[in-house]
Design a protein around this motif. Structure first.
Motif, PDB file in Angstrom:
ATOM      1  N   MET A  79     -27.066  12.376  26.748  1.00  0.00           N
ATOM      2  CA  MET A  79     -28.199  13.257  26.784  1.00  0.00           C
ATOM      3  C   MET A  79     -29.120  12.919  25.620  1.00  0.00           C
ATOM      4  SD  MET A  79     -28.073  17.362  27.188  1.00  0.00           S
ATOM      5  CE  MET A  79     -26.423  17.198  27.732  1.00  0.00           C
ATOM      6  N   SER A 121     -32.367  13.674  23.022  1.00  0.00           N
ATOM      7  CA  SER A 121     -32.885  14.831  22.303  1.00  0.00           C
ATOM      8  C   SER A 121     -34.344  14.621  21.942  1.00  0.00           C
ATOM      9  CB  SER A 121     -32.076  15.065  21.033  1.00  0.00           C
ATOM     10  OG  SER A 121     -32.688  16.055  20.252  1.00  0.00           O
ATOM     11  N   SER A 161     -33.459  25.447  21.437  1.00  0.00           N
ATOM     12  CA  SER A 161     -33.315  24.189  22.166  1.00  0.00           C
ATOM     13  C   SER A 161     -31.988  24.151  22.897  1.00  0.00           C
ATOM     14  CB  SER A 161     -33.409  23.002  21.204  1.00  0.00           C
ATOM     15  OG  SER A 161     -34.694  22.934  20.638  1.00  0.00           O
ATOM     16  N   LYS A 162     -32.047  23.602  24.099  1.00  0.00           N
ATOM     17  CA  LYS A 162     -30.849  23.483  24.933  1.00  0.00           C
ATOM     18  C   LYS A 162     -31.052  22.313  25.886  1.00  0.00           C
ATOM     19  CE  LYS A 162     -32.739  26.750  28.226  1.00  0.00           C
ATOM     20  NZ  LYS A 162     -32.612  28.014  28.910  1.00  0.00           N
ATOM     21  N   PRO A 163     -29.984  21.855  26.542  1.00  0.00           N
ATOM     22  CA  PRO A 163     -30.150  20.777  27.514  1.00  0.00           C
ATOM     23  C   PRO A 163     -31.112  21.204  28.625  1.00  0.00           C
ATOM     24  CG  PRO A 163     -27.845  21.073  26.977  1.00  0.00           C
ATOM     25  CD  PRO A 163     -28.590  22.241  26.369  1.00  0.00           C
ATOM     26  N   LYS A 190     -32.003  14.291  31.239  1.00  0.00           N
ATOM     27  CA  LYS A 190     -31.813  15.503  30.439  1.00  0.00           C
ATOM     28  C   LYS A 190     -32.180  15.232  28.997  1.00  0.00           C
ATOM     29  CE  LYS A 190     -28.500  17.853  33.245  1.00  0.00           C
ATOM     30  NZ  LYS A 190     -27.529  18.901  33.263  1.00  0.00           N
ATOM     31  N   ILE A 246     -32.810  17.560  25.045  1.00  0.00           N
ATOM     32  CA  ILE A 246     -32.526  18.816  24.344  1.00  0.00           C
ATOM     33  C   ILE A 246     -33.835  19.307  23.747  1.00  0.00           C
ATOM     34  CG2 ILE A 246     -31.246  19.918  22.484  1.00  0.00           C
ATOM     35  CD1 ILE A 246     -29.060  17.814  22.946  1.00  0.00           C
TER      36      ILE A 246
END
Length: 133
Positions: free
Chosen positions: A1, A3, A32-34, A68, A70
């Motif tokens: 993932m 960022s 912040s999140k996926p 994806k 972040i």
């Protein structure tokens, strides 16, 4: 993932530093999140479709691969929405092509009205061209 909150190791000097945990506001870092860009991008485009009314303009989204990052959805919506709105406002006909690259870069290509070198210098004098990932 990937960022959006981490700065790549080597950035050319013409780019602005991306926010990271030491420069981003604490509440932004906490929020912040996926986030699946491949799911959010079509929604942003649909939200801006009404701006093409009265123009011979098509918004064309290239096929998407899973991607994806972040970050917070609001940051992505604001940034991409602003760029898309600018592309629509500065184009009367043709296609605005939107694609999501494997490195999470969103590319918006529009026919636009163009900008003269004098206008470009006026608008970019002393400014930094940013490309956050």
């Amino acid at each position: 993932m990937r960022s959006l909150m981490k700065r790549p190791a080597a950035w050319p000097t013409t780019r602005c530093p991306a926010p990271n945990s030491s420069t981003a506001p604490a509440r932004l870092a906490k929020a912040s999140k996926p986030l699946a860009l491949d799911a959010l991008l079509p929604q942003i485009i649909e939200d801006h479709q009404h701006l093409t009314a009265g123009k011979s303009l098509q918004l064309c989204l290239a096929p998407l691969s899973p991607c994806k990052v972040i970050t917070t959805p609001g940051v992505v919506r604001a940034a991409v929405g602003n760029l898309l709105r600018n592309a629509i406002e500065n184009s009367d006909n043709g296609r605005i092509d939107i694609r999501l690259q494997d490195d999470a870069t969103i590319v918006i290509h529009n026919p636009g009205h163009g900008i003269s070198p004098a206008q470009r210098d006026l608008h970019t004098h002393g400014a930094c061209r940013c490309r956050w990932r």
